[in-house]
Design a protein around this motif. Structure first.
Motif, mmCIF file in Angstrom:
data_model
loop_
_atom_site.group_PDB
_atom_site.id
_atom_site.type_symbol
_atom_site.label_atom_id
_atom_site.label_comp_id
_atom_site.label_asym_id
_atom_site.label_seq_id
_atom_site.Cartn_x
_atom_site.Cartn_y
_atom_site.Cartn_z
ATOM 1 N N ILE A 243 12.404 2.226 -18.514
ATOM 2 C CA ILE A 243 12.135 2.498 -17.098
ATOM 3 C C ILE A 243 13.355 2.163 -16.241
ATOM 4 N N ASP A 247 10.766 1.601 -10.868
ATOM 5 C CA ASP A 247 9.579 2.058 -11.605
ATOM 6 C C ASP A 247 8.592 0.906 -11.759
ATOM 7 N N SER A 248 7.328 1.279 -11.881
ATOM 8 C CA SER A 248 6.295 0.240 -12.026
ATOM 9 C C SER A 248 5.649 0.322 -13.396
ATOM 10 N N VAL A 249 4.883 -0.708 -13.723
ATOM 11 C CA VAL A 249 4.239 -0.812 -15.035
ATOM 12 C C VAL A 249 2.741 -1.026 -14.862
ATOM 13 N N TYR A 251 -1.588 -0.524 -14.400
ATOM 14 C CA TYR A 251 -2.530 -0.357 -13.286
ATOM 15 C C TYR A 251 -2.078 -1.106 -12.048
ATOM 16 N N SER A 253 0.292 -0.711 -10.275
ATOM 17 C CA SER A 253 1.749 -0.890 -10.152
ATOM 18 C C SER A 253 2.087 -2.345 -9.840
ATOM 19 N N VAL A 256 6.946 -4.217 -10.616
ATOM 20 C CA VAL A 256 7.961 -3.216 -10.283
ATOM 21 C C VAL A 256 9.314 -3.732 -10.766
ATOM 22 N N THR A 280 1.934 -11.617 -14.681
ATOM 23 C CA THR A 280 3.273 -11.297 -15.181
ATOM 24 C C THR A 280 3.989 -12.607 -15.504
ATOM 25 N N GLY A 295 2.959 -6.946 -15.566
ATOM 26 C CA GLY A 295 1.899 -6.172 -14.916
ATOM 27 C C GLY A 295 0.513 -6.590 -15.360
ATOM 28 N N ARG A 296 -0.467 -5.766 -15.004
ATOM 29 C CA ARG A 296 -1.857 -6.116 -15.288
ATOM 30 C C ARG A 296 -2.199 -5.962 -16.753
#
Ligand code: PLP
Length: 354
Positions: A243, A247-249, A251, A253, A256, A280, A295-296
């Motif tokens: 990425i 860009d996000s990762v 659900y 987002s 970032v 995270t 991320g989630r």
């Protein structure tokens, strides 16, 4: 097949029981196997803990399974009976019963005529959940000792703060005062008290979490205590994403990237028992090296940072917790305790016994 598995190291369970013995040499050990042996599998744990002097649990159906499976030592229902309809089964399986309140005391009157129970009189010394208040204990004890369905009485209490700075003295003092004039066996110590308060060991100790290789203390690691992890939750990297900054990762987002990154996608999620609230940065091992979640956490997948591990990708082994990374550490990062992680291991995760 999905690469997520839980490996249960039964030799580590037996080892951790020896650690209990080393701390509480004079006491008998009631190994606590409630909640499916803290997620490790009841029958498996009972076999690995065969050297314990008895087993303690909450669920009567599980207690019956143990007895019918041939377990011959003491089995204690740690919250006693929930209903008088359970008396017959409890008598047939010779289950020891905690008596923590008036309703349970009265239940004994409905016991089958031939039934004789070992009971544990639970005393509320300050936890303020279950147990008789101190001023009632003399009268309750007299009633138990005269009761036709009672064979023997053990005095019991449970500590609220054996794992932290408040300690046990404030509860232990009132228990000792009560017990001093009575020639009855006692049981007080959970894992934290087994490790820290030898004066509380008396006749029976009741370790749970330490048998499963985790520490009851926030500030002392299981390894420092000589405990070995029993459950290792392991999986593999399923996919890799390269990425760019911005860009996000996953659900929402929720993560970032601020630089280009390599993201590993791991087959493990909250439907497996991994905590959804792990933020995270929660640690995990990829190819034995420590990295972090990003991320989630999703139902079936979680993402991790492979940016510093260019040689690793699809198929690389991942340890979520267990050998090399204590469940205590993962739990702390997720704002919970290892107890919750172990107990939450989902039925869909295949278990491998080692
Ligand atoms: C669960 C339980 C224990 C074991 O506690 P650990 O902190 O896991 O050692 C001991 N006694 C009672 C009554 C329990 O319910």
């Amino acid at each position: 097949m999905r690469p997520l598995t839980a490996t249960i190291d039964t030799a580590a369970l037996a080892h951790n029981l020896r650690v209990v013995r080393a701390h509480a040499a004079g006491a008998r050990v009631l190994a606590v196997v409630k909640a499916n042996a803290y997620g490790h599998g009841l029958e498996r744990a009972a076999r690995a803990l065969a050297e314990a002097d008895g087993l303690g649990l909450i669920e009567i159906d599980a207690a019956v399974r143990l007895r019918e499976g041939g377990y011959g030592k003491r089995i204690v229902l740690l919250e006693g009976l929930f209903d008088a309809t359970e008396l017959e089964m409890a008598a047939r399986c010779d289950l020891s019963l905690v008596i923590h309140g008036e309703a349970q005391l009265r239940m004994l009157d409905e016991a089958p005529l031939a039934a004789r129970f070992d009971v544990l009189l639970k005393i509320n010394t300050g936890m303020n959940r279950l147990g008789f208040p101190l001023p009632q204990v003399t009268a309750v004890l007299a009633r138990l000792q005269q009761h036709r369905a009672v064979r023997a009485v053990t005095l019991m209490t449970h500590f609220a703060a054996a794992d932290d700075a408040r300690g046990v003295d404030w509860q232990f003092a009132s228990f000792s005062t009560l017990a001093a004039s009575r020639q009855l066996p006692g049981t007080l110590a959970n894992s934290a008290a087994v490790l820290r308060y030898p004066q509380t060991h008396v006749d029976w100790v009741r370790p749970g979490i330490m048998l499963y290789g985790c520490s009851p203390f926030a500030e002392t690691s299981a390894a420092t205590l000589g405990l070995k992890p029993v459950m290792t939750l392991a999986s593999r990297v399923l996919a890799v994403q390269e990425i760019a900054a911005g860009d996000s990762v996953g659900y929402g987002s929720a993560f970032v990237a601020d630089t280009p990154m390599r993201i590993g996608v791991v087959a493990c999620g909250y439907a497996d028992g991994y905590p959804r609230h792990a933020p995270t940065g929660t640690p995990l091992l990829v190819a034995g090296r420590r990295t972090r979640t990003l991320g989630r956490i999703a139902m079936d997948l979680l993402c991790c940072d492979l940016t510093a591990m260019p040689g690793h990708g699809v198929g690389t082994p991942v340890v979520l917790w267990g050998e090399g990374l204590s469940a205590d550490e993962v739990a702390a990062a997720a704002g919970t305790v290892s107890y919750e992680l172990l107990c939450a291991l989902a039925p869909r995760v295949p278990v491998i016994e080692r």
